[in-house]
Design a protein around this motif. Structure first.
Motif, PDB file in Angstrom:
ATOM      1  N   VAL A 274       1.049  -0.887  -0.261  1.00 48.24           N
ATOM      2  CA  VAL A 274      -0.390   0.428   0.271  1.00 48.24           C
ATOM      3  C   VAL A 274       0.488   1.271   0.205  1.00 48.24           C
ATOM      4  O   VAL A 274       0.930   2.061  -1.229  1.00 48.24           O
ATOM      5  CB  VAL A 274      -0.565  -0.316   1.087  1.00 48.24           C
ATOM      6  N   ILE A 275       1.861   0.817   0.267  1.00 48.24           N
ATOM      7  CA  ILE A 275       2.716   2.710   0.977  1.00 48.24           C
ATOM      8  C   ILE A 275       3.328   2.621  -0.720  1.00 48.24           C
ATOM      9  O   ILE A 275       3.591   3.895  -0.849  1.00 48.24           O
ATOM     10  CB  ILE A 275       3.572   2.240   2.016  1.00 48.24           C
ATOM     11  N   VAL A 276       4.179   1.513  -1.147  1.00 42.32           N
ATOM     12  CA  VAL A 276       4.948   1.494  -2.223  1.00 42.32           C
ATOM     13  C   VAL A 276       3.968   2.073  -3.126  1.00 42.32           C
ATOM     14  O   VAL A 276       4.474   3.120  -4.228  1.00 42.32           O
ATOM     15  CB  VAL A 276       5.731   0.491  -2.311  1.00 42.32           C
ATOM     16  N   TRP A 277       3.466   1.238  -3.515  1.00 38.62           N
ATOM     17  CA  TRP A 277       2.331   1.704  -4.726  1.00 38.62           C
ATOM     18  C   TRP A 277       1.872   3.801  -4.971  1.00 38.62           C
ATOM     19  O   TRP A 277       1.756   4.065  -5.815  1.00 38.62           O
ATOM     20  CB  TRP A 277       1.363   0.325  -5.284  1.00 38.62           C
ATOM     21  N   GLY A 278       1.014   2.848  -3.704  1.00 38.99           N
ATOM     22  CA  GLY A 278       0.440   4.527  -2.663  1.00 38.99           C
ATOM     23  C   GLY A 278       1.569   5.885  -2.860  1.00 38.99           C
ATOM     24  O   GLY A 278       0.909   6.457  -3.985  1.00 38.99           O
ATOM     25  N   LEU A 279       2.194   5.748  -2.631  1.00 43.98           N
ATOM     26  CA  LEU A 279       2.963   6.932  -2.360  1.00 43.98           C
ATOM     27  C   LEU A 279       4.077   6.858  -3.820  1.00 43.98           C
ATOM     28  O   LEU A 279       3.899   8.185  -4.528  1.00 43.98           O
ATOM     29  CB  LEU A 279       4.358   6.603  -1.480  1.00 43.98           C
ATOM     30  N   SER A 280       4.502   5.715  -4.495  1.00 47.20           N
ATOM     31  CA  SER A 280       5.227   6.598  -5.698  1.00 47.20           C
ATOM     32  C   SER A 280       3.798   7.338  -6.721  1.00 47.20           C
ATOM     33  O   SER A 280       4.096   7.457  -7.459  1.00 47.20           O
ATOM     34  CB  SER A 280       5.035   5.111  -6.250  1.00 47.20           C
ATOM     35  N   PHE A 281       2.434   6.726  -6.754  1.00 44.37           N
ATOM     36  CA  PHE A 281       1.734   7.433  -7.597  1.00 44.37           C
ATOM     37  C   PHE A 281       0.662   9.036  -6.892  1.00 44.37           C
ATOM     38  O   PHE A 281       1.016   9.794  -7.683  1.00 44.37           O
ATOM     39  CB  PHE A 281       0.015   6.809  -7.809  1.00 44.37           C
ATOM     40  N   SER A 282       1.057   9.006  -6.088  1.00 44.14           N
ATOM     41  CA  SER A 282       1.628  10.489  -5.376  1.00 44.14           C
ATOM     42  C   SER A 282       1.929  11.084  -5.268  1.00 44.14           C
ATOM     43  O   SER A 282       1.192  12.403  -5.688  1.00 44.14           O
ATOM     44  CB  SER A 282       1.556  10.090  -3.830  1.00 44.14           C
ATOM     45  N   MET A 283       2.871  10.975  -5.621  1.00 48.53           N
ATOM     46  CA  MET A 283       3.675  11.788  -6.467  1.00 48.53           C
ATOM     47  C   MET A 283       3.465  12.611  -7.967  1.00 48.53           C
ATOM     48  O   MET A 283       3.384  13.861  -7.574  1.00 48.53           O
ATOM     49  CB  MET A 283       5.558  11.021  -6.680  1.00 48.53           C
ATOM     50  N   LEU A 284       2.542  12.389  -8.019  1.00 45.79           N
ATOM     51  CA  LEU A 284       2.378  12.311  -9.572  1.00 45.79           C
ATOM     52  C   LEU A 284       1.050  13.137  -9.068  1.00 45.79           C
ATOM     53  O   LEU A 284       0.697  14.358  -9.395  1.00 45.79           O
ATOM     54  CB  LEU A 284       1.884  12.210 -10.327  1.00 45.79           C
ATOM     55  N   VAL A 285       0.140  13.037  -8.481  1.00 44.52           N
ATOM     56  CA  VAL A 285      -0.604  14.132  -7.708  1.00 44.52           C
ATOM     57  C   VAL A 285      -0.422  15.053  -7.217  1.00 44.52           C
ATOM     58  O   VAL A 285      -0.984  16.287  -7.355  1.00 44.52           O
ATOM     59  CB  VAL A 285      -1.079  12.971  -6.537  1.00 44.52           C
ATOM     60  N   THR A 286       1.037  15.128  -6.264  1.00 42.95           N
ATOM     61  CA  THR A 286       1.038  16.198  -4.999  1.00 42.95           C
ATOM     62  C   THR A 286       1.892  17.193  -6.530  1.00 42.95           C
ATOM     63  O   THR A 286       1.330  18.675  -5.806  1.00 42.95           O
ATOM     64  CB  THR A 286       2.042  15.920  -4.808  1.00 42.95           C
ATOM     65  N   LEU A 287       2.543  16.731  -7.835  1.00 42.56           N
ATOM     66  CA  LEU A 287       2.881  17.391  -8.590  1.00 42.56           C
ATOM     67  C   LEU A 287       1.735  18.070  -9.225  1.00 42.56           C
ATOM     68  O   LEU A 287       2.542  19.230 -10.334  1.00 42.56           O
ATOM     69  CB  LEU A 287       4.138  17.470  -9.236  1.00 42.56           C
ATOM     70  N   VAL A 288       0.333  17.433  -9.592  1.00 52.60           N
ATOM     71  CA  VAL A 288      -0.294  17.659 -10.681  1.00 52.60           C
ATOM     72  C   VAL A 288      -1.264  18.463  -9.639  1.00 52.60           C
ATOM     73  O   VAL A 288      -1.650  19.764 -10.270  1.00 52.60           O
ATOM     74  CB  VAL A 288      -0.224  17.116 -12.033  1.00 52.60           C
ATOM     75  N   LEU A 289      -2.074  17.743  -9.871  1.00 52.32           N
ATOM     76  CA  LEU A 289      -3.231  17.932  -9.233  1.00 52.32           C
ATOM     77  C   LEU A 289      -3.238  18.710  -7.826  1.00 52.32           C
ATOM     78  O   LEU A 289      -4.554  19.486  -7.987  1.00 52.32           O
ATOM     79  CB  LEU A 289      -3.856  16.577  -8.822  1.00 52.32           C
ATOM     80  N   VAL A 290      -2.755  18.914  -6.933  1.00 55.31           N
ATOM     81  CA  VAL A 290      -2.979  19.534  -6.211  1.00 55.31           C
ATOM     82  C   VAL A 290      -2.875  20.881  -6.128  1.00 55.31           C
ATOM     83  O   VAL A 290      -3.169  22.328  -6.054  1.00 55.31           O
ATOM     84  CB  VAL A 290      -1.942  19.438  -5.118  1.00 55.31           C
ATOM     85  N   PRO A 291      -1.858  21.659  -7.245  1.00 58.16           N
ATOM     86  CA  PRO A 291      -1.861  22.733  -7.963  1.00 58.16           C
ATOM     87  C   PRO A 291      -2.505  23.244  -8.422  1.00 58.16           C
ATOM     88  O   PRO A 291      -3.178  24.557  -8.579  1.00 58.16           O
ATOM     89  CB  PRO A 291      -0.068  23.196  -8.474  1.00 58.16           C
ATOM     90  N   ALA A 292      -3.180  22.319  -9.601  1.00 59.96           N
ATOM     91  CA  ALA A 292      -4.703  23.468 -10.332  1.00 59.96           C
ATOM     92  C   ALA A 292      -5.797  22.606  -9.427  1.00 59.96           C
ATOM     93  O   ALA A 292      -6.123  23.435 -10.080  1.00 59.96           O
ATOM     94  CB  ALA A 292      -4.736  21.172 -11.435  1.00 59.96           C
ATOM     95  N   VAL A 293      -5.839  22.021  -8.492  1.00 64.84           N
ATOM     96  CA  VAL A 293      -7.120  22.647  -7.350  1.00 64.84           C
ATOM     97  C   VAL A 293      -6.819  23.646  -6.392  1.00 64.84           C
ATOM     98  O   VAL A 293      -7.507  24.834  -6.529  1.00 64.84           O
ATOM     99  CB  VAL A 293      -7.393  21.147  -6.709  1.00 64.84           C
TER     100      VAL A 293
END
Length: 209
Positions: free
Chosen positions: A164-183
């Motif tokens: 859970v931590i490995v897969w979720g954290l790897s995907f969250s890097m994209l979410v943090t750098l792309v989705l968070v600034p857009a929102v």
């Protein structure tokens, strides 16, 4: 198992019922959902108090549901059933993902206080905080990878948590750098327009009076 037992014919005087293990699994699942909801609520309350606003906490928390996409992909691809270690991994993952989002949003606020426009502040904050986010993500992922691969005896108990931590954290890097600034831009754009429109309407009403 339930589908196979549905058509099972039993002799007269016999009945089929669930044992205590299934009940324990169901209670553990409910407890995991309760703990995850409580963790998210406490994180939101702390951030709302610190920021004295609801916009930035909402921007930060929006990254957690999208991070579950990476978790779902990992447990589906590896064929891992949902269990209590997965819920514990989600609780730990929520705290790590929130920290990355806080680092980025806080830097955006600093850049805007220094006079940069919103778009330039977002770009500059992402440039400055890219290295800390990568360091946090990669060190955690690399440290949990041996456990996620299942090396060593007795690793089966904690392997779902590590996956859970490995897969979720790897995907969250994209979410943090792309989705968070857009929102962040979307919420602050509409709120800033509403705050600037209110004084204009009040001045128009005073001049009309």
């Amino acid at each position: 198992m339930d589908e196979r037992l549905a058509d099972l014919s039993l002799p007269q005087g016999y009945s089929l019922y669930d044992g205590g293990e299934i009940k324990t699994l169901q209670e553990g699942r409910r407890m995991g959902m309760l703990l995850l909801g409580l963790a998210l609520f406490l994180v939101f309350v702390v951030m709302a108090v610190q920021y004295e606003s609801l916009r930035n906490p909402l921007v930060i928390l929006i990254s957690i549901p999208f991070t579950s996409i990476g978790v779902a992909a990992g447990i589906y691809w590896l064929g891992i059933p949902i269990s209590m270690p997965i819920w514990l991994g989600l609780i730990m993952l929520a705290g790590i993902v929130v920290n990355n989002a806080i680092v980025l949003v806080e830097q955006i606020e600093i850049e805007r206080e220094q006079g940069l426009p919103m778009i330039e502040a977002i770009v500059e904050a992402a440039r400055l905080r890219l290295r800390p986010i990568l360091m946090t993500t990669l060190t955690t992922v690399m440290g949990m990878t041996p456990l996620a691969l299942g090396f060593g005896e007795g690793s089966e108990m904690l392997r779902p948590l590590a996956v859970v931590i490995v897969w979720g954290l790897s995907f969250s890097m994209l979410v943090t750098l792309v989705l968070v600034p857009a929102v962040y831009r979307m919420l602050h754009y509409f709120s800033d327009r509403a705050s600037t429109a209110a004084p204009i309407s009040s001045r128009e009403s005073l001049s009309a009076g």
